[in-house]
Design a protein around this motif. Sequence first.
Motif, short mmCIF file in Angstrom:
data_model
loop_
_atom_site.label_atom_id
_atom_site.label_comp_id
_atom_site.label_asym_id
_atom_site.label_seq_id
_atom_site.Cartn_x
_atom_site.Cartn_y
_atom_site.Cartn_z
N UNK A 147 4.25 19.46 25.85
CA UNK A 147 5.27 20.50 25.80
C UNK A 147 4.83 21.70 26.63
N UNK A 148 5.66 22.10 27.56
CA UNK A 148 5.36 23.24 28.43
C UNK A 148 6.07 24.48 27.86
N UNK A 149 5.33 25.33 27.18
CA UNK A 149 5.90 26.50 26.53
C UNK A 149 6.52 27.47 27.52
N UNK A 150 5.88 27.64 28.67
CA UNK A 150 6.40 28.57 29.68
C UNK A 150 7.74 28.10 30.21
N UNK A 151 7.82 26.82 30.52
CA UNK A 151 9.08 26.28 31.03
C UNK A 151 10.18 26.38 29.98
N UNK A 152 9.86 26.06 28.75
CA UNK A 152 10.84 26.12 27.67
C UNK A 152 11.34 27.55 27.47
N UNK A 153 10.45 28.53 27.53
CA UNK A 153 10.85 29.93 27.36
C UNK A 153 11.70 30.39 28.53
N UNK A 154 11.34 29.99 29.75
CA UNK A 154 12.14 30.36 30.93
C UNK A 154 13.55 29.79 30.82
N UNK A 155 13.67 28.52 30.42
CA UNK A 155 14.99 27.91 30.25
C UNK A 155 15.78 28.62 29.16
N UNK A 156 15.10 29.01 28.09
CA UNK A 156 15.76 29.74 27.00
C UNK A 156 16.32 31.07 27.51
N UNK A 157 15.51 31.81 28.26
CA UNK A 157 15.96 33.11 28.77
C UNK A 157 17.15 32.96 29.69
N UNK A 158 17.11 31.98 30.57
CA UNK A 158 18.24 31.76 31.48
C UNK A 158 19.47 31.35 30.69
N UNK A 159 19.32 30.43 29.75
CA UNK A 159 20.46 29.97 28.94
C UNK A 159 21.11 31.14 28.19
N UNK A 160 20.28 32.04 27.66
CA UNK A 160 20.80 33.15 26.88
C UNK A 160 21.44 34.25 27.73
N UNK A 161 20.91 34.47 28.93
CA UNK A 161 21.36 35.61 29.73
C UNK A 161 22.32 35.26 30.86
N UNK A 162 22.39 34.03 31.26
CA UNK A 162 23.19 33.62 32.42
C UNK A 162 24.67 33.53 32.05
N UNK A 163 25.35 34.67 32.03
CA UNK A 163 26.73 34.71 31.54
C UNK A 163 27.71 33.98 32.45
N UNK A 164 27.44 33.91 33.75
CA UNK A 164 28.37 33.19 34.65
C UNK A 164 27.96 31.73 34.87
N UNK A 165 26.90 31.30 34.19
CA UNK A 165 26.46 29.90 34.19
C UNK A 165 26.18 29.34 35.59
N UNK A 166 25.57 30.16 36.46
CA UNK A 166 25.22 29.70 37.80
C UNK A 166 23.74 29.33 37.92
N UNK A 167 23.03 29.32 36.79
CA UNK A 167 21.59 29.00 36.72
C UNK A 167 20.71 30.00 37.46
N UNK A 168 21.26 31.19 37.71
CA UNK A 168 20.50 32.28 38.33
C UNK A 168 20.77 33.54 37.53
N UNK A 169 19.77 34.40 37.47
CA UNK A 169 19.95 35.66 36.75
C UNK A 169 20.06 36.81 37.73
N UNK A 170 21.06 37.63 37.52
CA UNK A 170 21.20 38.85 38.30
C UNK A 170 20.58 39.99 37.51
N UNK A 171 20.38 41.10 38.20
CA UNK A 171 19.85 42.29 37.53
C UNK A 171 20.77 42.67 36.38
N UNK A 172 22.08 42.62 36.60
CA UNK A 172 23.04 42.99 35.56
C UNK A 172 22.93 42.06 34.34
N UNK A 173 22.77 40.76 34.57
CA UNK A 173 22.65 39.82 33.46
C UNK A 173 21.38 40.08 32.65
N UNK A 174 20.31 40.40 33.36
CA UNK A 174 19.05 40.70 32.66
C UNK A 174 19.20 41.97 31.83
#
Length: 110
Positions: A58-85
Motif C-alpha cells: 500500500x502506497x500511503x503517499x499515492x493514496x493521499x494524493x488521490x484522496x486530495x484530488x478526488x475531494x478538491x477537483x470540482x470540475x473533475x479534470x484530474x487537475x487541481x487549480x489554485x482556486x480548487x485548492x
Amino acid sequence: MVSVDEYISDMYAPDATGDQVPDWVIREKDQFREIRDKNKDGVMDRDEIREWIIPPDYDHSEAEAKHLIREADTNQDSKLTKAEILDSYDVFVGSQATDFGDALLRHEEF
C-alpha cells in the motif's frame, strides 16, 4: 490476537429481534477466515493484524494524493487549480501530505 467474533463485533451486534444476519456480515466472516487469518488458526495474530492494517504493498503517499484530488477537483479534470485548492483548504490543512497545511503557507506560487 483477534477472533472472528471480535473482528465482527466492532462493526455489527445482533439485536434481540432475531433478524437475519446481514449478507455483509457473512462476507466479512468469510473474508476473515479465507484472507485475514493466514495460518488458519481461527485468530489473527500480531503479524496478520499488521498486514491487515498496514498492507505491505500500500502506497500511503499515492493514496493521499488521490484522496486530495478526488475531494478538491470540482470540475473533475484530474487537475487541481489554485482556486480548487483554496476552495478546499480545509481538506488540505487536514492532510499529512501538506504537513497539515504548512506546505500551502510556504509556497507562494499557489
